[in-house]
Write a protein that holds these residues in place. Structure first.
Motif, mmCIF file in Angstrom:
data_model
loop_
_atom_site.group_PDB
_atom_site.id
_atom_site.type_symbol
_atom_site.label_atom_id
_atom_site.label_comp_id
_atom_site.label_asym_id
_atom_site.label_seq_id
_atom_site.Cartn_x
_atom_site.Cartn_y
_atom_site.Cartn_z
ATOM 1 N N GLU A 102 83.516 82.516 55.167
ATOM 2 C CA GLU A 102 83.720 83.885 54.013
ATOM 3 C C GLU A 102 81.729 84.472 54.121
ATOM 4 O O GLU A 102 81.553 85.584 54.311
ATOM 5 N N VAL A 103 81.083 83.270 53.840
ATOM 6 C CA VAL A 103 79.500 84.084 53.512
ATOM 7 C C VAL A 103 78.690 84.382 54.487
ATOM 8 O O VAL A 103 78.559 85.243 54.955
ATOM 9 N N ILE A 104 79.295 83.575 55.775
ATOM 10 C CA ILE A 104 78.547 83.683 57.067
ATOM 11 C C ILE A 104 78.982 84.931 57.676
ATOM 12 O O ILE A 104 78.342 85.585 58.017
ATOM 13 N N ARG A 105 80.407 84.473 57.516
ATOM 14 C CA ARG A 105 81.357 86.566 58.265
ATOM 15 C C ARG A 105 80.228 87.256 57.587
ATOM 16 O O ARG A 105 79.830 87.898 57.840
ATOM 17 N N ARG A 106 80.316 87.949 56.400
ATOM 18 C CA ARG A 106 79.316 88.533 55.509
ATOM 19 C C ARG A 106 78.299 88.830 55.641
ATOM 20 O O ARG A 106 78.272 90.063 56.020
ATOM 21 N N SER A 107 77.691 87.939 55.712
ATOM 22 C CA SER A 107 75.960 87.985 55.792
ATOM 23 C C SER A 107 75.889 87.836 57.283
ATOM 24 O O SER A 107 74.152 88.648 57.684
ATOM 25 N N TYR A 108 76.350 87.443 58.257
ATOM 26 C CA TYR A 108 75.297 87.835 59.721
ATOM 27 C C TYR A 108 76.754 87.795 60.427
ATOM 28 O O TYR A 108 76.457 88.933 61.413
ATOM 29 N N LEU A 109 77.971 88.096 60.080
ATOM 30 C CA LEU A 109 79.165 87.968 61.954
ATOM 31 C C LEU A 109 79.779 89.849 61.268
ATOM 32 O O LEU A 109 79.890 90.406 62.554
ATOM 33 N N ASP A 110 79.597 90.593 60.045
ATOM 34 C CA ASP A 110 80.016 91.484 59.714
ATOM 35 C C ASP A 110 79.033 92.717 61.023
ATOM 36 O O ASP A 110 77.991 92.900 61.019
ATOM 37 N N GLN A 111 80.479 93.738 61.029
ATOM 38 C CA GLN A 111 79.116 94.958 62.020
ATOM 39 C C GLN A 111 78.529 95.774 60.330
ATOM 40 O O GLN A 111 77.398 96.277 61.281
ATOM 41 N N LYS A 112 79.184 95.748 59.488
ATOM 42 C CA LYS A 112 78.799 96.329 58.541
ATOM 43 C C LYS A 112 77.116 95.562 57.960
ATOM 44 O O LYS A 112 78.720 94.685 57.609
ATOM 45 N N ALA A 113 75.953 95.210 57.425
ATOM 46 C CA ALA A 113 75.487 94.504 57.077
ATOM 47 C C ALA A 113 75.151 95.131 55.523
ATOM 48 O O ALA A 113 74.971 96.107 54.829
ATOM 49 N N GLU A 114 75.847 94.076 54.812
ATOM 50 C CA GLU A 114 76.341 94.364 53.574
ATOM 51 C C GLU A 114 74.545 92.638 52.367
ATOM 52 O O GLU A 114 74.537 92.077 52.916
ATOM 53 N N TYR A 115 74.434 93.515 51.371
ATOM 54 C CA TYR A 115 73.075 93.015 50.827
ATOM 55 C C TYR A 115 74.027 91.905 50.184
ATOM 56 O O TYR A 115 75.164 91.901 49.782
ATOM 57 N N ASP A 116 73.454 90.787 49.982
ATOM 58 C CA ASP A 116 74.142 89.174 49.781
ATOM 59 C C ASP A 116 74.493 89.590 48.473
ATOM 60 O O ASP A 116 75.317 89.132 47.928
ATOM 61 N N PHE A 117 73.243 90.266 47.151
ATOM 62 C CA PHE A 117 73.968 90.543 46.184
ATOM 63 C C PHE A 117 75.826 91.748 45.620
ATOM 64 O O PHE A 117 76.496 91.541 44.723
ATOM 65 N N ILE A 118 75.482 92.384 47.091
ATOM 66 C CA ILE A 118 76.829 93.106 47.078
ATOM 67 C C ILE A 118 77.965 92.370 47.316
ATOM 68 O O ILE A 118 79.145 91.932 47.058
ATOM 69 N N SER A 119 77.711 91.707 48.318
ATOM 70 C CA SER A 119 79.059 90.102 49.529
ATOM 71 C C SER A 119 79.247 89.410 47.500
ATOM 72 O O SER A 119 80.436 89.426 47.651
ATOM 73 N N CYS A 120 78.384 88.818 47.488
ATOM 74 C CA CYS A 120 78.827 87.591 45.921
ATOM 75 C C CYS A 120 79.664 88.704 44.751
ATOM 76 O O CYS A 120 80.049 88.630 43.798
ATOM 77 N N GLY A 121 79.137 89.929 44.566
ATOM 78 C CA GLY A 121 79.739 90.751 43.480
ATOM 79 C C GLY A 121 81.386 90.870 43.859
ATOM 80 O O GLY A 121 82.344 90.734 43.174
ATOM 81 N N GLU A 122 81.664 91.032 45.431
ATOM 82 C CA GLU A 122 83.216 91.363 45.551
ATOM 83 C C GLU A 122 83.726 90.172 45.695
ATOM 84 O O GLU A 122 85.123 89.598 45.746
ATOM 85 N N MET A 123 82.856 88.464 45.931
ATOM 86 C CA MET A 123 83.547 87.492 45.853
ATOM 87 C C MET A 123 83.205 87.186 44.392
ATOM 88 O O MET A 123 84.645 85.976 44.685
ATOM 89 N N GLY A 124 83.306 87.310 44.505
ATOM 90 C CA GLY A 124 82.986 86.900 42.555
ATOM 91 C C GLY A 124 82.690 85.648 41.776
ATOM 92 O O GLY A 124 82.884 85.594 41.351
ATOM 93 N N ILE A 125 81.193 85.213 42.553
ATOM 94 C CA ILE A 125 80.933 84.508 42.447
ATOM 95 C C ILE A 125 78.841 84.731 41.859
ATOM 96 O O ILE A 125 78.872 86.144 42.503
#
Length: 162
Positions: A102-125
């Motif tokens: 999930e982290v690799i997909r969100r950080s590198y492979l998704d079409q929309k580039a999200e910042y890490d702090f947004i991804s970790c907030g959505e993942m709850g970590i």
């Protein structure tokens, strides 16, 4: 991934003279290459000049130039290479834990580039946990994809003078 497996991987990576920054850059380059291929596909190169069919009497007549053939072969080879890289990444991603994928997909492979702090907030970590998971996933992908970059040991002469 159990604690025991994590310790085995860390012991393996700590014992090898791996250049962490260069290895991370190599993995990120591969991930970016696969992401672009999956989103856009391979953009083929085309010949800019079409060869003329008039005889050229001023030079060596036994020399054959085939730029269009070389270009076509290069296009096919590059697309096959990108397909192989994408399939190898899929196989390597299957070896990661669900969180790591999930982290690799969100950080590198998704079409929309999200910042890490947004991804970790959505993942709850926490941000620290997110970065730790990301770093361990990159190390495992480097090993699986054979992208490790090793540090070169300094060469010394017989007399101990560098």
């Amino acid at each position: 991934m159990g604690r025991r497996r994590i310790h085995v991987y860390h012991a393996l990576f700590d014992s090898l003279p791996v250049d962490e920054a260069a290895t991370r850059a190599a993995v990120e380059k591969r991930l970016e290459e696969v992401r672009r291929y999956r989103q856009v596909g391979w953009i083929r190169k085309e010949a800019f000049i079409t060869a003329g069919y008039e005889p050229r009497l001023h030079g060596a007549t036994h020399v054959v130039s085939q730029p269009t053939e070389r270009l076509a072969i290069g296009n096919v080879d590059k697309e096959a290479e990108l397909i192989r890289k994408s399939e190898l990444l899929d196989l390597a991603m299957e070896r990661l834990s669900e969180e790591q994928r999930e982290v690799i997909r969100r950080s590198y492979l998704d079409q929309k580039a999200e910042y890490d702090f947004i991804s970790c907030g959505e993942m709850g970590i926490s941000d620290r946990t997110y970065r730790r998971i990301k770093a361990s996933a990159i190390r495992l992908l480097a090993a699986a994809l054979k992208l490790e970059v090793y540090q070169e040991e300094p060469h010394t002469s017989k007399h101990g003078v560098g």
